[in-house]
Design an enzyme around this catalytic site. Structure first.
Site, short mmCIF file in Angstrom:
data_model
loop_
_atom_site.label_atom_id
_atom_site.label_comp_id
_atom_site.label_asym_id
_atom_site.label_seq_id
_atom_site.Cartn_x
_atom_site.Cartn_y
_atom_site.Cartn_z
N SER A 71 -3.30 -3.06 -0.72
CA SER A 71 -2.42 -3.74 -0.15
C SER A 71 -2.55 -5.17 0.19
CB SER A 71 -1.85 -3.19 1.08
OG SER A 71 -1.01 -3.88 1.67
N GLY A 103 0.77 -1.18 -0.08
CA GLY A 103 -0.09 -0.01 0.02
C GLY A 103 0.72 1.36 -0.03
N THR A 105 12.01 -7.21 -10.56
CA THR A 105 11.48 -8.46 -10.75
C THR A 105 10.25 -8.80 -10.07
OG1 THR A 105 13.72 -9.19 -11.09
CG2 THR A 105 12.03 -10.94 -10.71
N ASN A 151 -8.25 4.36 8.12
CA ASN A 151 -7.72 3.16 8.95
C ASN A 151 -7.97 3.31 10.35
OD1 ASN A 151 -5.78 5.04 7.86
ND2 ASN A 151 -4.20 4.07 9.42
N CYS A 200 3.96 6.35 20.25
CA CYS A 200 4.74 6.45 21.58
C CYS A 200 6.29 6.69 21.26
CB CYS A 200 4.62 5.53 22.45
SG CYS A 200 5.15 5.63 24.04
N HIS A 212 -1.86 -7.35 2.39
CA HIS A 212 -1.75 -8.09 3.76
C HIS A 212 -2.97 -7.50 4.42
CE1 HIS A 212 -0.06 -4.87 6.50
NE2 HIS A 212 0.33 -4.42 5.22
C1 PLP Z 1 -1.87 -0.39 5.92
C2 PLP Z 1 -2.27 0.71 5.10
C3 PLP Z 1 -1.25 1.40 4.19
C4 PLP Z 1 -0.08 0.79 3.92
O1 PLP Z 1 -0.12 -0.51 3.33
P1 PLP Z 1 1.50 -1.33 3.46
O2 PLP Z 1 1.39 -2.35 2.47
O3 PLP Z 1 1.69 -1.85 4.86
O4 PLP Z 1 2.43 -0.47 2.89
C5 PLP Z 1 -1.61 2.47 3.41
N1 PLP Z 1 -3.03 2.82 3.53
C6 PLP Z 1 -3.83 2.52 4.60
C7 PLP Z 1 -5.15 3.32 4.68
C8 PLP Z 1 -3.44 1.47 5.32
O5 PLP Z 1 -4.33 0.86 6.27
#
Ligand code: PLP
Length: 389
Positions: A203, A72, A241, A155, A329, A205
Site C-alpha cells: 500500500s 492494501g 482507469t 501492524n 471504541c 501510503h
Molecule cells: C494499512 C494496512 C492495510 C490497508 O491498506 P490500505 O491501503 O489502507 O487499504 C492492510 N494491511 C496492513 C497490514 C496494513 O497495515
C-alpha cells in the site's frame, strides 16, 4: 506551542516531497487516459508502464506480475477473493488457512468466503509473541488447501514471520501463498523469489506515497477471478482507469524505499531502542507486546495494565504526541483487539494497548518527548482510577 510529535507512521506516512514532485506533471499536463490510443493517452501509458517496471525491479518480478490497485485493502481482497473464487469456479474448493493476527482486510475477507461461499477456513496458532507455530501449520496443510494468507509484518504488534519457510511449505502441498506485506516496504526485503510467494499486497501510503494506491504482486500462471468488473485494464484482472499520477508516485516511493532501506532501518532501529528502553524504564505498568527482536524496525507496541488505551491516546494527544491504540471504541464501549486476545492477553489487559511507530522525520528529541508524555499520561490515568475506586 511545541510542534506535535507524530508517532503513527504504521497508520499512514506523509507523502515524500520527492514523490510529490515526480507526480506533478501527471495531474494537468500528462492527463490523458492511459488506455487511449492517441498521443495524450500514450504518454500516460508510458508513465504507467515505466512505473510498473520500476516496481518490478524492486520486487524482482516481471512487469506483468504487477497489478495496480487502490491500496492494501483492495490488494488483499483481490488476491484472496480472486484466487479462492477462481478455485471454486474450477471445482477445486480447498480450505483457506490464515493466522489469527491478520489485518481485517484479510481476516474479514476470509471469514466472508467461509460464511457466504462455504469455504473451509483454519487459523494457524501463534505463540505469545505472535510467531506462527510451524508444526501446527504443517498439520493444517495436510488437508486439501487452496490458499494460505499470512502477513509479513504485523501492524499492531510488529512481529515478523518467516515468509520464505511458510511459502515453501505451502507450495509443497500445491496451494497458493499470499502475504500482506503492507508494513514491510522500506524496511524488509521484498524480493518475491526469495520470499517464494504467489501473491503479495503493498500500500502506497505506508511507504511515503499517497493514500488510495497500492500493488498486488501476482505470480505468472496464478489465475484469479476479478472482483471488480468493467474494462479489461490490468490484463482483465482489475477494471478501472489507472491513476497515473499516484502510480508514478508509488513507483518513485518504492524505489526510494529500496535505495534508502539501510539508512532508514538503522535510523528506525536506534529510535525504537530509545523508545522501548525509555518506556520500560520510566512508565509504570508497561509491558512490551510482540517479539522483542523479530519485529519491524519502526515499531514498538505496549500494554499498560489497568489503563484504557483509547483514553491514553487522547491524553497523549493533549500532551502533543500522536500514537494509536489497537482497541476499537464503539459508542463508548471499548472493544479489545482480536490480535492481543489471540496472543493470550486477557480482555482487560488487551484494552490497555498503545502503538508507536517512527518514521523518516522522527528525531531523538521526539522520542524523549513521547516517553515523558506517556509517563505523565499513564500516571494521570492511574491516579484518576484510584480516585474513582
Ligand atoms: C494499512 C494496512 C492495510 C490497508 O491498506 P490500505 O491501503 O489502507 O487499504 C492492510 N494491511 C496492513 C497490514 C496494513 O497495515
Amino acid at each position: 506551542m511545541q510542534k506535535q510529535v507524530y508517532l503513527d507512521y504504521s497508520a499512514s506516512t506523509p507523502t515524500d516531497e520527492r514523490v510529490v514532485e515526480a507526480m506533478m506533471p501527471y495531474f494537468s499536463e500528462v492527463f490523458g487516459n492511459p488506455s487511449s490510443p492517441h498521443g495524450y493517452g500514450r504518454k500516460a501509458e508510458q508513465a504507467v508502464e515505466d512505473a510498473r517496471e520500476s516496481i518490478a525491479r524492486v520486487l524482482h518480478c516481471k512487469p506483468n506480475e504487477v497489478i495496480f490497485t487502490s491500496g492494501g485493502s483492495e490488494s488483499d481482497n483481490l488476491a484472496i477473493r480472486g484466487i479462492a473464487m477462481k478455485a471454486k469456479q474450477n471445482g477445486k474448493q480447498g480450505a483457506l488457512i490464515t493466522s489469527p493476527i491478520e489485518h481485517s482486510a484479510v481476516s474479514r475477507t476470509i471469514k466472508d468466503l467461509h460464511q457466504v461461499y462455504g469455504f473451509e477456513m483454519a487459523q494457524v496458532a501463534v505463540d505469545p509473541k505472535g510467531v506462527v507455530d510451524i508444526s501446527h501449520f504443517e498439520a493444517l496443510l495436510s488437508h486439501p488447501t487452496t490458499l494460505v494468507s499470512v502477513m509479513y509484518a504485523n501492524n499492531e504488534i510488529g512481529t515478523l514471520q518467516d515468509i520464505t519457510l511458510l511459502a515453501k511449505m505451502t507450495k509443497q502441498q500445491g496451494a497458493y501463498f499470499h502475504t500482506d506485506a503492507v508494513q514491510g516496504a522500506g524496511q524488509l526485503p521484498l524480493n518475491v523469489d526469495v520470499l517464494g510467494v504467489d501473491a503479495m499486497s503493498l500500500s502506497g501510503h505506508k511507504f511515503y506515497a499517497p493514500k488510495g494506491v497500492g500493488v498486488l504482486y501476482l505470480r505468472e500462471g496464478v489465475d484469479l477471478l476479478p472482483i471488480q468488473s468493467g474494462g479489461s485494464h490490468e490484463q482483465g484482472r482489475r477494471a478501472g482507469t489507472l491513476n497515473t499520477a499516484f502510480i508514478v508516485g508509488m513507483a518513485k516511493a518504492l524505489t526510494l524505499a529500496q535505495e534508502e532501506q539501510e539508512t532508514r532501518v538503522a535510523h528506525y532501529t536506534q529510535l525504537r531502542k530509545q523508545l522501548v528502553d525509555g518506556i520500560l524504564a520510566y512508565v509504570p505498568n508497561a509491558i512490551l507486546t510482540g517479539h522483542p527482536e523479530q519485529r519491524l524496525p519502526s515499531h514498538a507496541s505496549f500494554i499498560f495494565d489497568g489503563i484504557d488505551g483509547n483514553q491514553l491516546v487522547m491524553h497523549m494527544d493533549m500532551r502533543g504526541v500522536a500514537a494509536s491504540s489497537a482497541s476499537a471504541c464503539k459508542t463508548g464501549n471499548p472493544e479489545p483487539s482480536d490480535i492481543l486476545l489471540a496472543l493470550g492477553y486477557s480482555k482487560e489487559m488487551a484494552l490497555g494497548s498503545l502503538r508507536f511507530s517512527v518514521g523518516m522525520p522522527t528525531t531523538e528529541n521526539d522520542i524523549e518527548r513521547a516517553v515523558k508524555a506517556t509517563k505523565e499520561a499513564v500516571e494521570a490515568l492511574l491516579t484518576l482510577k484510584r480516585m474513582l475506586t
